[in-house]
Design a protein around this motif. Structure first.
Motif, PDB file in Angstrom:
ATOM      1  N   GLY A 281       2.706  -2.961  -5.839  1.00 27.32           N
ATOM      2  CA  GLY A 281       4.100  -2.535  -5.777  1.00 27.32           C
ATOM      3  C   GLY A 281       4.323  -1.237  -5.027  1.00 27.32           C
ATOM      4  N   ASP A 282       3.273  -0.651  -4.438  1.00 27.58           N
ATOM      5  CA  ASP A 282       3.434   0.568  -3.646  1.00 27.58           C
ATOM      6  C   ASP A 282       2.535   0.501  -2.417  1.00 27.58           C
ATOM      7  OD1 ASP A 282       0.766   1.585  -4.245  1.00 27.58           O
ATOM      8  OD2 ASP A 282       1.539   2.041  -6.244  1.00 27.58           O
ATOM      9  N   ASP A 283       2.677   1.512  -1.543  1.00 24.95           N
ATOM     10  CA  ASP A 283       1.932   1.540  -0.294  1.00 24.95           C
ATOM     11  C   ASP A 283       0.710   2.452  -0.344  1.00 24.95           C
ATOM     12  OD1 ASP A 283       3.796  -0.056   1.452  1.00 24.95           O
ATOM     13  OD2 ASP A 283       5.174   1.530   0.840  1.00 24.95           O
ATOM     14  N   ILE A 284       0.476   3.085  -1.477  1.00 25.21           N
ATOM     15  CA  ILE A 284      -0.585   4.090  -1.552  1.00 25.21           C
ATOM     16  C   ILE A 284      -1.960   3.461  -1.341  1.00 25.21           C
ATOM     17  CG2 ILE A 284      -1.657   5.822  -3.039  1.00 25.21           C
ATOM     18  CD1 ILE A 284       1.085   6.214  -4.337  1.00 25.21           C
ATOM     19  N   SER A 285      -2.156   2.243  -1.849  1.00 23.59           N
ATOM     20  CA  SER A 285      -3.453   1.588  -1.687  1.00 23.59           C
ATOM     21  C   SER A 285      -3.784   1.366  -0.214  1.00 23.59           C
ATOM     22  CB  SER A 285      -3.466   0.257  -2.439  1.00 23.59           C
ATOM     23  OG  SER A 285      -2.345  -0.533  -2.069  1.00 23.59           O
ATOM     24  N   PHE A 286      -2.782   1.089   0.618  1.00 22.93           N
ATOM     25  CA  PHE A 286      -3.028   0.959   2.047  1.00 22.93           C
ATOM     26  C   PHE A 286      -3.442   2.301   2.646  1.00 22.93           C
ATOM     27  CE2 PHE A 286      -1.333   1.214   6.438  1.00 22.93           C
ATOM     28  CZ  PHE A 286      -2.195   0.309   7.033  1.00 22.93           C
ATOM     29  N   GLY A 287      -2.903   3.378   2.099  1.00 23.59           N
ATOM     30  CA  GLY A 287      -3.306   4.708   2.545  1.00 23.59           C
ATOM     31  C   GLY A 287      -4.785   4.944   2.354  1.00 23.59           C
ATOM     32  N   TRP A 288      -5.338   4.450   1.244  1.00 25.12           N
ATOM     33  CA  TRP A 288      -6.768   4.586   0.998  1.00 25.12           C
ATOM     34  C   TRP A 288      -7.567   3.751   1.993  1.00 25.12           C
ATOM     35  CZ3 TRP A 288      -8.349   8.565  -1.409  1.00 25.12           C
ATOM     36  CH2 TRP A 288      -7.632   9.107  -2.480  1.00 25.12           C
ATOM     37  N   TYR A 289      -7.048   2.590   2.367  1.00 24.89           N
ATOM     38  CA  TYR A 289      -7.714   1.739   3.365  1.00 24.89           C
ATOM     39  C   TYR A 289      -7.821   2.475   4.700  1.00 24.89           C
ATOM     40  CZ  TYR A 289      -8.059  -1.956   6.906  1.00 24.89           C
ATOM     41  OH  TYR A 289      -8.410  -2.724   7.994  1.00 24.89           O
ATOM     42  N   MET A 290      -6.732   3.088   5.141  1.00 27.85           N
ATOM     43  CA  MET A 290      -6.767   3.814   6.401  1.00 27.85           C
ATOM     44  C   MET A 290      -7.657   5.047   6.292  1.00 27.85           C
ATOM     45  SD  MET A 290      -3.729   5.344   8.770  1.00 27.85           S
ATOM     46  CE  MET A 290      -4.195   6.539  10.034  1.00 27.85           C
ATOM     47  N   THR A 291      -7.653   5.706   5.147  1.00 27.49           N
ATOM     48  CA  THR A 291      -8.519   6.866   4.947  1.00 27.49           C
ATOM     49  C   THR A 291      -9.983   6.487   5.132  1.00 27.49           C
ATOM     50  OG1 THR A 291      -6.933   7.883   3.412  1.00 27.49           O
ATOM     51  CG2 THR A 291      -9.221   8.650   3.308  1.00 27.49           C
ATOM     52  N   ALA A 292     -10.369   5.332   4.601  1.00 27.79           N
ATOM     53  CA  ALA A 292     -11.751   4.865   4.755  1.00 27.79           C
ATOM     54  C   ALA A 292     -12.080   4.632   6.229  1.00 27.79           C
ATOM     55  CB  ALA A 292     -11.954   3.586   3.954  1.00 27.79           C
ATOM     56  N   ALA A 293     -11.138   4.066   6.988  1.00 25.91           N
ATOM     57  CA  ALA A 293     -11.363   3.843   8.416  1.00 25.91           C
ATOM     58  C   ALA A 293     -11.531   5.163   9.158  1.00 25.91           C
ATOM     59  CB  ALA A 293     -10.199   3.045   9.010  1.00 25.91           C
ATOM     60  N   CYS A 294     -10.777   6.173   8.757  1.00 25.68           N
ATOM     61  CA  CYS A 294     -10.887   7.486   9.394  1.00 25.68           C
ATOM     62  C   CYS A 294     -12.228   8.141   9.086  1.00 25.68           C
ATOM     63  CB  CYS A 294      -9.737   8.387   8.941  1.00 25.68           C
ATOM     64  SG  CYS A 294      -8.126   7.895   9.594  1.00 25.68           S
ATOM     65  N   VAL A 295     -12.773   7.896   7.918  1.00 28.02           N
ATOM     66  CA  VAL A 295     -14.112   8.404   7.591  1.00 28.02           C
ATOM     67  C   VAL A 295     -15.146   7.790   8.527  1.00 28.02           C
ATOM     68  CG1 VAL A 295     -15.933   8.431   5.846  1.00 28.02           C
ATOM     69  CG2 VAL A 295     -13.562   8.922   5.194  1.00 28.02           C
ATOM     70  N   VAL A 296     -15.017   6.491   8.808  1.00 28.99           N
ATOM     71  CA  VAL A 296     -15.908   5.831   9.766  1.00 28.99           C
ATOM     72  C   VAL A 296     -15.795   6.489  11.136  1.00 28.99           C
ATOM     73  CG1 VAL A 296     -16.365   3.671  10.996  1.00 28.99           C
ATOM     74  CG2 VAL A 296     -15.875   3.634   8.544  1.00 28.99           C
ATOM     75  N   SER A 297     -14.578   6.786  11.564  1.00 34.20           N
ATOM     76  CA  SER A 297     -14.372   7.418  12.869  1.00 34.20           C
ATOM     77  C   SER A 297     -14.960   8.834  12.898  1.00 34.20           C
ATOM     78  CB  SER A 297     -12.876   7.457  13.200  1.00 34.20           C
ATOM     79  OG  SER A 297     -12.346   6.152  13.343  1.00 34.20           O
ATOM     80  N   ILE A 298     -14.872   9.557  11.790  1.00 35.78           N
ATOM     81  CA  ILE A 298     -15.470  10.889  11.720  1.00 35.78           C
ATOM     82  C   ILE A 298     -16.985  10.810  11.877  1.00 35.78           C
ATOM     83  CG2 ILE A 298     -15.985  12.800  10.129  1.00 35.78           C
ATOM     84  CD1 ILE A 298     -13.141  12.573   9.090  1.00 35.78           C
ATOM     85  N   LEU A 299     -17.610   9.881  11.180  1.00 40.36           N
ATOM     86  CA  LEU A 299     -19.060   9.714  11.287  1.00 40.36           C
ATOM     87  C   LEU A 299     -19.451   9.334  12.711  1.00 40.36           C
ATOM     88  CD1 LEU A 299     -19.758   7.805   7.936  1.00 40.36           C
ATOM     89  CD2 LEU A 299     -20.204  10.216   8.440  1.00 40.36           C
ATOM     90  N   ASP A 300     -18.630   8.500  13.338  1.00 45.91           N
ATOM     91  CA  ASP A 300     -18.880   8.105  14.725  1.00 45.91           C
ATOM     92  C   ASP A 300     -18.794   9.325  15.642  1.00 45.91           C
ATOM     93  OD1 ASP A 300     -18.933   6.799  17.244  1.00 45.91           O
ATOM     94  OD2 ASP A 300     -18.119   4.997  16.332  1.00 45.91           O
ATOM     95  N   ALA A 301     -17.763  10.162  15.441  1.00 41.78           N
ATOM     96  CA  ALA A 301     -17.601  11.359  16.268  1.00 41.78           C
ATOM     97  C   ALA A 301     -18.740  12.348  16.070  1.00 41.78           C
ATOM     98  CB  ALA A 301     -16.262  12.028  15.949  1.00 41.78           C
ATOM     99  N   LEU A 302     -19.279  12.414  14.869  1.00 43.53           N
ATOM    100  CA  LEU A 302     -20.363  13.350  14.569  1.00 43.53           C
ATOM    101  C   LEU A 302     -21.696  12.886  15.136  1.00 43.53           C
ATOM    102  CD1 LEU A 302     -19.592  14.355  10.865  1.00 43.53           C
ATOM    103  CD2 LEU A 302     -19.553  15.870  12.864  1.00 43.53           C
ATOM    104  N   PHE A 303     -21.984  11.609  15.036  1.00 44.47           N
ATOM    105  CA  PHE A 303     -23.338  11.129  15.320  1.00 44.47           C
ATOM    106  C   PHE A 303     -23.450  10.134  16.470  1.00 44.47           C
ATOM    107  CE2 PHE A 303     -23.113  12.026  10.690  1.00 44.47           C
ATOM    108  CZ  PHE A 303     -23.978  13.123  10.666  1.00 44.47           C
TER     109      PHE A 303
END
Length: 332
Positions: A281-303
């Protein structure tokens, strides 16, 4: 409708990477290439802003029944002249020097080219790196372009206000695109990537919490900040999509990695967003999905940041033709 939308998405992706390639190959070795990539990305929201403005005018001037019946089709024929303009521009442009040199060497070597096959066979790892690096931004772009308006309307805001908030994101988008390019040229691409994705990790969930609030001001501010962050990382990503690959496979490899990332990660964002919304009933769970994708991108940028992104010479030892920079210099 679905088939037409798929064709549109494929065409837009190929246009985007090809335009980046054309511009960057006219500036070989330039120390302002991220600025140029950011400048090119800054033009994208202008078209979206014009399209949203036309839709906004139609919504506020037409009866709702007329707009839903036939008025929504009006913007589509208005876009037809753009094809004629694009065709005219293409006929007036010269190929890049790097492309002309590549053609000369291919003709001299009498080599048979299979760019798509070579791209997949030799550079699939580089494609995966580029896809991972752009994962967070791909989701962010589709969230801005497609989902925010729906989310605002679902949250109870009037359609006109939701569309106005969307137009605001397109209006503020160009400046951070250019600024991100300037930062990448001055301090290296890794800095804006880490800063941008780090801000996404911290602020994506609060953004969707703001959308679910009853304040249009708070929701609009959150959406604008989200847009600024998303455009901040655009320039080094453009560089990654294109310059991770040698000239003879560049168009195919760039379009392929961008299309795969856009189709599998970006364009599915709306579908992924609707599913948890129906459950919670809210959009917050999708926010967590995108946050996880951004963590992947951070690891990619680092290594796994490609050498081409931070001005280091990439390793083209697997290239199907000896057409790297040393051979070009010796031939001249």
């Amino acid at each position: 409708m679905l088939f037409s939308r798929v064709l549109q998405g494929l065409g837009a992706s190929v246009e985007y990477t090809t335009a980046s390639q054309f511009m960057l190959e006219h500036e070989p070795g330039s120390r302002r290439r991220n600025y140029l990539a950011g400048l090119m990305n800054a033009t994208c929201p202008v078209g979206s802003l014009l399209g949203s403005a036309v839709s906004f005018v139609l919504i506020i001037t037409m009866p709702a029944s007329a707009f839903e019946s036939w008025g929504w089709r009006i913007p589509f024929p208005l876009a037809i002249p753009i094809a004629a303009v694009g065709f005219y521009i293409r006929n007036k442009l010269d190929e890049t020097p790097e492309f002309e040199e590549m053609k000369r060497q291919i003709a001299a070597a009498e080599a048979k080219q299979a760019p798509l096959k070579d791209a997949v066979r030799l550079y699939w790892r580089d494609m995966l790196k580029a896809i991972g690096l752009g994962a967070g931004q791909r989701i962010g772009s589709y969230t801005i372009q497609a989902y925010f308006v729906t989310a605002l309307i679902t949250a109870g805001f009037p359609t006109s206000l939701a569309l106005l908030a969307s137009m605001l994101t397109y209006a503020v988008g160009p400046l951070p695109s250019v600024r991100g390019g300037v930062l990448a040229d001055r301090y290296g691409a890794r800095l804006p990537l880490l800063v941008g994705y780090g801000l996404f990790v911290a602020l994506t969930v609060p953004t969707f919490m703001a959308i679910d609030s009853e304040s249009i001001v708070l929701a609009a501010i959150a959406v604008v900040v989200f847009t600024i962050i998303n455009n901040l990382v655009a320039a080094p990503l453009n560089i990654t999509y294109v310059l991770s690959f040698p000239p003879e496979v560049r168009s195919s490899a760039a379009a392929l990695n961008f299309d795969i990332g856009t189709s599998l990660i970006g364009s599915t964002a709306g579908l992924v967003a609707v599913w948890p919304h129906d459950l919670t009933g809210d959009d917050i769970s999708f926010g967590w999905y995108m946050t996880a994708a951004c963590v992947v991108s951070i690891l990619d940028a680092l290594f796994a940041l490609p050498a081409s992104v931070d001005y280091r010479e990439p390793d083209w030892s697997k290239a199907p033709l000896a057409m790297r920079k040393p051979s070009l210099e010796s031939s001249s």
